[in-house]
Design a protein around this motif. Structure first.
Motif, PDB file in Angstrom:
ATOM      1  N   ARG A 112      -3.661  -1.929  -6.667  1.00 57.99           N
ATOM      2  CA  ARG A 112      -2.604  -1.450  -7.565  1.00 57.99           C
ATOM      3  C   ARG A 112      -1.258  -2.079  -7.224  1.00 57.99           C
ATOM      4  N   HIS A 113      -1.001  -2.277  -5.935  1.00 61.80           N
ATOM      5  CA  HIS A 113       0.291  -2.824  -5.524  1.00 61.80           C
ATOM      6  C   HIS A 113       0.448  -4.305  -5.850  1.00 61.80           C
ATOM      7  N   SER A 131      -5.528   1.109  -3.314  1.00 60.52           N
ATOM      8  CA  SER A 131      -4.066   1.147  -3.359  1.00 60.52           C
ATOM      9  C   SER A 131      -3.490  -0.257  -3.285  1.00 60.52           C
ATOM     10  N   SER A 132      -4.085  -1.127  -2.462  1.00 53.90           N
ATOM     11  CA  SER A 132      -3.594  -2.501  -2.334  1.00 53.90           C
ATOM     12  C   SER A 132      -3.790  -3.276  -3.636  1.00 53.90           C
ATOM     13  N   VAL A 162       0.856  -1.183   0.000  1.00 50.96           N
ATOM     14  CA  VAL A 162       0.000   0.000   0.000  1.00 50.96           C
ATOM     15  C   VAL A 162       0.899   1.243   0.000  1.00 50.96           C
ATOM     16  N   ASP A 163       0.386   2.374  -0.490  1.00 48.33           N
ATOM     17  CA  ASP A 163       1.165   3.617  -0.496  1.00 48.33           C
ATOM     18  C   ASP A 163       1.554   4.017   0.927  1.00 48.33           C
TER      19      ASP A 163
END
Length: 356
Positions: free
Chosen positions: A220-221, A217-218, A179-180
């Motif tokens: 995307r990661h 975000s998770s 996550v970011d």
């Protein structure tokens, strides 16, 4: 033979396999000598000689090897798998497994879904259009997928989609973590290495806590490591599906279906594909177990906090507790995957349990 009888027989075969796995791991722990066994338990602030004597007695290291194995098995069954001291985690091995295994399972499942969704239709289409341009392209992609080292592919995809090196327009995915960092800061249910609570799977925990920015975000990661992990599996599944489909299309029941005037789509989807999937089921189960082995490299390259990243840290730090713990876990997963595949195969094709 009834399916229930077949299951019982497979379970009876599974027991000695699991005993063999634990025996191998046990012998590996003893191969390094007494100092390696007790190293994870030593307290630098206490006298070494006193601690050594206590630990030798606790682990029965002066007893015969079969007695040591007995107490080793008792410890495993009671959840005493030793301690690990790595850069990302220090503490009981079982706690480390509970923290890192969920992330690894999530990554493997997503990669597996990507591989199956792409490879099975591609393999089918390649077989239906045998020797056409589509078939040649599919076979070339499969060959490339099998030939490419996964670490090199990870590097290439990282350069293309996680850096502005190739094109700033393609720099759309994060390079590492779950996550970011900006979203993770100050969130009480995420620890410093990016493992969330209570399930330790970031996507699920984000939904539980109602945090949609972290959820997206998770996602995307996980795209980049999952896509990298899936690529080699796509190649393997595609080849198996193509070969199985080609054989299925040449069978008499397919020719009979065509002679009855059934539409080609019905012949392929109902008659040919169903039977072609039977042998593919076997390779799917084994490939899923293989994905869990591939995560060791992928998670380290993408700094993804799972079993793979912990394993690499344990290996680099000569941490015997972590190395043996991951060996047992991956071994159990492989054995379980084989068992499930056998059951599915017997359920799909009754001839297997009948011994034909």
């Amino acid at each position: 033979m009834k399916l229930s009888t077949y299951i019982i027989r497979r379970v009876l075969v599974l027991i000695p396999t699991l005993i063999g796995l634990t025996l191998i791991v046990f012998l590996l722990t003893r191969a390094g000598g007494t100092n390696m066994i007790i190293s994870s338990y030593l307290n630098p602030h206490l006298p070494y000689a006193v601690q050594r004597a206590m630990l030798v007695k606790e682990f029965h290291l002066n007893d015969p090897i079969w007695v040591q194995y007995y107490y080793y098995m008792v410890g495993l069954l009671q959840g005493n798998w030793g301690y690990t001291h790595t850069a990302i985690y220090s503490g009981p091995v079982t706690t480390a497994i509970s923290l890192f295994l969920p992330n690894t399972i999530q990554l493997s499942i997503i990669a597996f879904i990507i591989a199956v969704v792409i490879a099975i239709p591609a393999g089918q289409e390649s077989a239906v259009r045998k020797n056409s341009a589509v078939d040649q392209i599919s076979r070339f992609v499969a060959f490339v997928g099998i030939s490419l080292p996964v670490f090199w592919l990870a590097q290439i995809l990282s350069e293309v989609f996680a850096t502005p090196t190739v094109s700033p327009a393609l720099n759309i995915l994060p390079l590492s973590g779950t996550v970011d960092a900006t979203l993770m800061a100050g969130v009480p249910w995420i620890n410093s290495i990016g493992v969330s609570n209570p399930t330790h799977i970031m996507m699920i925990d984000a939904l539980i806590h109602g945090n949609l920015p972290i959820f997206f975000s998770s996602i995307r990661h996980v795209i980049l490591p999952a896509a990298t992990l899936a690529f080699t599996s796509i190649a393997g599944i595609m080849r198996y599906m193509r070969a199985s489909m080609v054989e299925s299309l040449s069978q008499d029941y397919v020719k009979t279906a065509r002679s009855k005037g059934l539409p080609e789509k019905v012949v392929i989807k109902v008659h040919a594909r169903k039977n072609a999937l039977i042998p593919v089921v076997t390779i799917l189960g084994l490939l899923f177990a293989g994905l869990l082995g591939g995560v060791v490299v992928i998670e380290d390259l993408f700094s993804y906090p799972g079993m793979g990243l912990w394993t690499v840290d344990a290996i680099l730090g000569y941490d015997s507790g972590g190395i043996m713990g991951t060996t047992i876990v991956f071994g159990l997963i492989l054995v379980t995957a084989n068992f499930i595949v056998d059951l599915l195969y017997a359920w799909i094709d009754p001839r297997i349990r009948l011994g034909e």
